[in-house]
Write an enzyme that holds these catalytic residues in place. Structure first.
Site, PDB file in Angstrom:
ATOM      1  N   LYS A 187     -34.477  18.318  13.940  1.00  0.00           N
ATOM      2  CA  LYS A 187     -33.300  19.076  13.474  1.00  0.00           C
ATOM      3  C   LYS A 187     -32.848  18.431  12.166  1.00  0.00           C
ATOM      4  O   LYS A 187     -32.133  17.430  12.167  1.00  0.00           O
ATOM      5  CB  LYS A 187     -32.195  18.988  14.529  1.00  0.00           C
ATOM      6  CG  LYS A 187     -31.239  20.164  14.574  1.00  0.00           C
ATOM      7  CD  LYS A 187     -30.518  20.500  13.294  1.00  0.00           C
ATOM      8  CE  LYS A 187     -29.253  19.705  13.077  1.00  0.00           C
ATOM      9  NZ  LYS A 187     -28.671  19.934  11.723  1.00  0.00           N
ATOM     10  N   GLU A 262     -29.886   5.062  12.797  1.00  0.00           N
ATOM     11  CA  GLU A 262     -29.913   4.565  11.407  1.00  0.00           C
ATOM     12  C   GLU A 262     -28.686   5.149  10.732  1.00  0.00           C
ATOM     13  O   GLU A 262     -28.657   6.339  10.419  1.00  0.00           O
ATOM     14  CB  GLU A 262     -31.174   5.063  10.686  1.00  0.00           C
ATOM     15  CG  GLU A 262     -32.481   4.626  11.299  1.00  0.00           C
ATOM     16  CD  GLU A 262     -32.832   3.186  10.994  1.00  0.00           C
ATOM     17  OE1 GLU A 262     -32.103   2.537  10.221  1.00  0.00           O
ATOM     18  OE2 GLU A 262     -33.815   2.711  11.557  1.00  0.00           O
ATOM     19  N   CYS A 296     -28.319   5.432   1.910  1.00  0.00           N
ATOM     20  CA  CYS A 296     -27.678   4.668   2.986  1.00  0.00           C
ATOM     21  C   CYS A 296     -27.528   3.197   2.621  1.00  0.00           C
ATOM     22  O   CYS A 296     -26.551   2.561   2.971  1.00  0.00           O
ATOM     23  CB  CYS A 296     -28.503   4.806   4.259  1.00  0.00           C
ATOM     24  SG  CYS A 296     -30.242   4.447   3.990  1.00  0.00           S
ATOM     25  N   GLU A 395     -17.900   3.814   3.099  1.00  0.00           N
ATOM     26  CA  GLU A 395     -19.086   4.329   2.414  1.00  0.00           C
ATOM     27  C   GLU A 395     -18.700   5.584   1.614  1.00  0.00           C
ATOM     28  O   GLU A 395     -18.155   6.529   2.179  1.00  0.00           O
ATOM     29  CB  GLU A 395     -20.146   4.695   3.455  1.00  0.00           C
ATOM     30  CG  GLU A 395     -21.432   5.220   2.854  1.00  0.00           C
ATOM     31  CD  GLU A 395     -22.443   5.649   3.910  1.00  0.00           C
ATOM     32  OE1 GLU A 395     -22.073   6.375   4.845  1.00  0.00           O
ATOM     33  OE2 GLU A 395     -23.615   5.251   3.794  1.00  0.00           O
TER      34      GLU A 395
HETATM   35  N1  LIG Z   1     -29.642   3.953   7.851  1.00  0.00           N
HETATM   36  C1  LIG Z   1     -30.454   4.810   7.255  1.00  0.00           C
HETATM   37  O1  LIG Z   1     -31.650   4.614   7.164  1.00  0.00           O
HETATM   38  C2  LIG Z   1     -29.899   6.091   6.663  1.00  0.00           C
HETATM   39  C3  LIG Z   1     -30.729   6.894   5.876  1.00  0.00           C
HETATM   40  C4  LIG Z   1     -30.195   8.053   5.323  1.00  0.00           C
HETATM   41  C5  LIG Z   1     -28.866   8.411   5.546  1.00  0.00           C
HETATM   42  N2  LIG Z   1     -28.077   7.604   6.308  1.00  0.00           N
HETATM   43  C6  LIG Z   1     -26.653   7.946   6.511  1.00  0.00           C
HETATM   44  O2  LIG Z   1     -26.484   9.335   6.685  1.00  0.00           O
HETATM   45  C7  LIG Z   1     -25.189   9.738   6.244  1.00  0.00           C
HETATM   46  C8  LIG Z   1     -25.307  10.970   5.382  1.00  0.00           C
HETATM   47  O3  LIG Z   1     -25.985  11.955   6.051  1.00  0.00           O
HETATM   48  P1  LIG Z   1     -25.254  13.221   6.683  1.00  0.00           P
HETATM   49  O4  LIG Z   1     -23.993  13.530   5.930  1.00  0.00           O
HETATM   50  O5  LIG Z   1     -26.285  14.279   6.832  1.00  0.00           O
HETATM   51  O6  LIG Z   1     -24.820  12.674   8.116  1.00  0.00           O
HETATM   52  P2  LIG Z   1     -24.231  13.502   9.329  1.00  0.00           P
HETATM   53  O7  LIG Z   1     -23.942  12.520  10.389  1.00  0.00           O
HETATM   54  O8  LIG Z   1     -23.149  14.405   8.888  1.00  0.00           O
HETATM   55  O9  LIG Z   1     -25.436  14.459   9.751  1.00  0.00           O
HETATM   56  C9  LIG Z   1     -26.702  13.949  10.105  1.00  0.00           C
HETATM   57  C10 LIG Z   1     -27.394  14.933  11.012  1.00  0.00           C
HETATM   58  O10 LIG Z   1     -26.672  15.015  12.234  1.00  0.00           O
HETATM   59  C11 LIG Z   1     -26.408  16.370  12.546  1.00  0.00           C
HETATM   60  N3  LIG Z   1     -25.179  16.421  13.337  1.00  0.00           N
HETATM   61  C12 LIG Z   1     -23.904  16.514  12.898  1.00  0.00           C
HETATM   62  N4  LIG Z   1     -23.050  16.540  13.943  1.00  0.00           N
HETATM   63  C13 LIG Z   1     -23.801  16.439  15.068  1.00  0.00           C
HETATM   64  C14 LIG Z   1     -23.507  16.370  16.452  1.00  0.00           C
HETATM   65  N5  LIG Z   1     -22.254  16.427  16.908  1.00  0.00           N
HETATM   66  N6  LIG Z   1     -24.531  16.226  17.321  1.00  0.00           N
HETATM   67  C15 LIG Z   1     -25.801  16.145  16.878  1.00  0.00           C
HETATM   68  N7  LIG Z   1     -26.147  16.220  15.580  1.00  0.00           N
HETATM   69  C16 LIG Z   1     -25.161  16.347  14.675  1.00  0.00           C
HETATM   70  C17 LIG Z   1     -26.331  17.043  11.191  1.00  0.00           C
HETATM   71  O11 LIG Z   1     -26.502  18.432  11.311  1.00  0.00           O
HETATM   72  C18 LIG Z   1     -27.461  16.349  10.462  1.00  0.00           C
HETATM   73  O12 LIG Z   1     -28.697  16.925  10.817  1.00  0.00           O
HETATM   74  C19 LIG Z   1     -24.641   8.564   5.485  1.00  0.00           C
HETATM   75  O13 LIG Z   1     -23.681   7.892   6.269  1.00  0.00           O
HETATM   76  C20 LIG Z   1     -25.865   7.674   5.270  1.00  0.00           C
HETATM   77  O14 LIG Z   1     -25.569   6.321   5.100  1.00  0.00           O
HETATM   78  C21 LIG Z   1     -28.567   6.470   6.884  1.00  0.00           C
HETATM   79  C1  LIG Z   2     -34.486   4.321   2.561  1.00  0.00           C
HETATM   80  N1  LIG Z   2     -34.111   5.358   1.660  1.00  0.00           N
HETATM   81  C2  LIG Z   2     -33.577   4.739   0.487  1.00  0.00           C
HETATM   82  C3  LIG Z   2     -35.308   6.111   1.302  1.00  0.00           C
HETATM   83  C4  LIG Z   2     -33.224   6.281   2.313  1.00  0.00           C
HETATM   84  C5  LIG Z   2     -31.880   5.848   2.656  1.00  0.00           C
HETATM   85  O1  LIG Z   2     -30.917   6.596   2.500  1.00  0.00           O
END
Ligand SMILES: NC(=O)c1ccc[n+]([C@@H]2O[C@H](COP(=O)([O-])OP(=O)(O)OC[C@H]3O[C@@H](n4cnc5c(N)ncnc54)[C@H](O)[C@@H]3O)[C@@H](O)[C@H]2O)c1
Ligand SMILES: C[N+](C)(C)CC=O
Length: 505
Positions: A187, A262, A296, A395
């Site tokens: 998803k 993550e 991230c 963040e």
């Molecule tokens: N640690 C890592 O490797 C890493 C990598 C990339 C992004 N991120 C983090 O992701 C965040 C940004 O991404 P985003 O805005 O898409 O995050 P988000 O949490 O809003 O959404 C992530 C995913 O979760 C889904 N989602 C949302 N609500 C949900 C629920 N209640 N139940 C199940 N799924 C749900 C979304 O549709 C999407 O597919 C930032 O905080 C970033 O740091 C972390």
């Molecule tokens: C690991 N990286 C940088 C590709 C994705 C993190 O958001």
């Protein structure tokens, strides 16, 4: 490559074919660099999740798993390599779609596609090697017993991913999950799903057995939540915000379902006074302005030794002014738009709150004047920051770096660790012993020395504290999708002898 006039109209990818979403609803796709609606994606709901999970379950158990979950690793490797080859063939097209969907510079998107192909190839090799690692013997203190370990696929896995590296973040989960023998429901984020849907097309083209990978697009609450709570999903691997991660953990806990998370970060970059300033400035920029800071692990808290702070900031501003901010399809673009209007407003609010709290916007903080449309934000440098300010603690996920000065190594480490997050950290200094000390002292899953952000499929990726737990990539990434089974055999001809045998009379 010229932008296509329309993006492909895809359905949900379930059981090896395309399906319209059960409720017939679709979500608009907006190009964030132009604000134009360029197409739509299916909006899956619980009914579609049901179908996708059922297809994945069938694929997992089909013919006793002979064709997938229990097949030799070499069989699964063949499919993963075929996917990698297709990604390479379609690299320019996929990169273009990624850019239109997310606003990231085309050069970055092309690099992401190379990383996607490399990730599938890497896990193809690990799938092949997995069979040779089965039945690893365990040394026991009793000769009458022999024990070995089997590594088995966990089952059907739900993979929920974000929008910042849409296909790459999905691949970090899909490739190891399939290599392990799991079947999956992916998803992706509703804000950028195009390339993940194209992955469905690639799976169909290479003849991946139906149901091994299912891809459902839609809102988090409507498609993600029912996937996370589905009783026939054996594990959830999630990348996204800490807030959603918490919700997923609560849901999964009801079924004692394993999760790997993550999550977000607010990572520090410490720069000492013994460095080449321009070299360090470039890493600081790459650490927080690449992908418009929607990373991230962005090193968004810059800690500067007081002796070089002034010179460093002068050079940082000069370098920031030279970044090419443009339509992400333009050659040489290094800062595209952020992903959506919502993200644009969120970042602007962070900047205005920082200003209201007394911080100084040293550079940027606004829409670039030469771009009248699109969700563009200048690279933004914020000084006079205190540790209680929102800009220091939360963040932003945008091209915004905040800066504090330090005097001693100890103070630098204290400031670096002054966060609930623990994803990454970085240090730049010519004193390598000091770098080693600091790499041990920083509380995070990743530390970079004399750089920021490079990421290799062979090395573990993941965080501590509120940045989540579990590790992706490398062997650790495969282990995420394997269940460890102990098999212990009694191998003596003698009776065990704990109970006295009953009389034969
Ligand atoms: N640690 C890592 O490797 C890493 C990598 C990339 C992004 N991120 C983090 O992701 C965040 C940004 O991404 P985003 O805005 O898409 O995050 P988000 O949490 O809003 O959404 C992530 C995913 O979760 C889904 N989602 C949302 N609500 C949900 C629920 N209640 N139940 C199940 N799924 C749900 C979304 O549709 C999407 O597919 C930032 O905080 C970033 O740091 C972390
Ligand atoms: C690991 N990286 C940088 C590709 C994705 C993190 O958001």
């Amino acid at each position: 490559m010229a932008a296509p006039s329309a993006i492909p109209r895809r359905g949900l990818f379930i059981g090896g074919g395309w399906r319209e979403p059960s409720l017939g609803r679709r979500l608009p796709v907006v190009n964030p660099a132009t604000e134009a609606t360029i197409g739509d994606i299916p909006a899956a709901t619980a009914e579609d999740v049901e179908l996708a999970v059922s297809a994945a379950r069938d694929a997992f158990g089909r013919d006793g798993g002979r064709h997938w979950s229990r097949a030799p690793g070499a069989v699964r490797a063949k499919y993963l390599k075929a996917i990698a080859a297709k990604i390479k063939d379609k690299k320019s097209y996929l990169a273009l779609l990624e850019t239109l969907d997310s606003g990231k510079p085309l050069d970055e998107a092309a690099g992401d596609m190379e990383d996607v192909a490399a990730c599938f190839e890497y896990y193809a090799d690990l799938a092949e090697a997995l069979d040779g690692k089965q039945r690893a013997p365990i040394s026991l203190p009793m000769e009458k017993f022999e024990s070995y370990v089997l590594k088995e696929p966990i089952g059907v896995v739900g993979l929920i991913t974000p929008w910042n590296y849409p296909l790459l973040m999905a691949t970090w989960k899909v490739a190891p999950a399939l290599a392990a023998g799991c079947t999956a429901v992916l998803k992706p984020s509703e804000l950028a799903s195009l390339t993940c849907l194209e992955l469905g097309g690639i799976c169909a083209e290479i003849g991946l057995p139906p149901g091994v990978l299912n891809i459902i697009t839609g809102l988090g609450t409507e498609a993600g939540a029912p996937l996370a709570s589905h009783p026939h999903v054996d594990k959830i691997a999630f990348t996204g915000s800490t807030e959603t991660g918490k919700r997923i953990m609560i849901t999964a806990s009801q079924m004692v379902k394993p999760v790997s998370l993550e999550l977000g970060g607010k990572s520090p970059l410490i720069v000492f006074d013994d460095v080449d300033i321009d070299k360090a400035v470039e890493w600081a920029m790459f650490g927080c302005f690449a992908n418009a800071g929607q990373v991230c692990s962005a090193t968004s808290r810059l800690l500067l030794h007081e002796k070089i702070a002034k010179r460093f900031l002068d050079r940082l501003v000069a370098w920031a002014k030279s970044i090419k901010i443009s339509d992400p399809l333009e050659e040489g673009c290094r800062l595209g738009s952020v992903v959506s209007e919502g993200q644009y407003k969120k970042i602007m609010k962070f900047i205005s709150t920082a200003r209201c709290e007394g911080a100084t916007i040293l550079y940027g903080g606004a829409r670039p004047q030469h771009l009248k449309r699109g969700f563009f934000i200048e690279p933004t440098i914020i000084t006079n920051v205190s540790t209680s300010m929102q800009i220091w603690r939360e963040e932003v996920f945008g091209p915004v770096i905040c800066i504090k000065e330090f005097r001693t190594e100890r103070e630098a480490v204290e400031l670096a660790n002054d966060t609930h997050y623990g994803l990454a950290g970085a240090v730049i200094s010519n004193d390598l012993e000091r770098c080693e000390r600091i790499s041990k002292a920083i509380q995070s899953g990743i530390v970079w020395i004399n750089c920021s952000q490079p990421c290799f499929v062979q090395a573990p990726w993941g965080g501590n504290k509120r940045s989540g737990f579990g590790r992706e990539l490398g062997q650790w990434g495969l282990d995420n999708y394997l269940s460890v089974k102990q098999v212990t055999k009694y191998c003596s001809d003698e009776p065990y002898g704990w109970y006295r045998p009953p009389s034969k009379l």
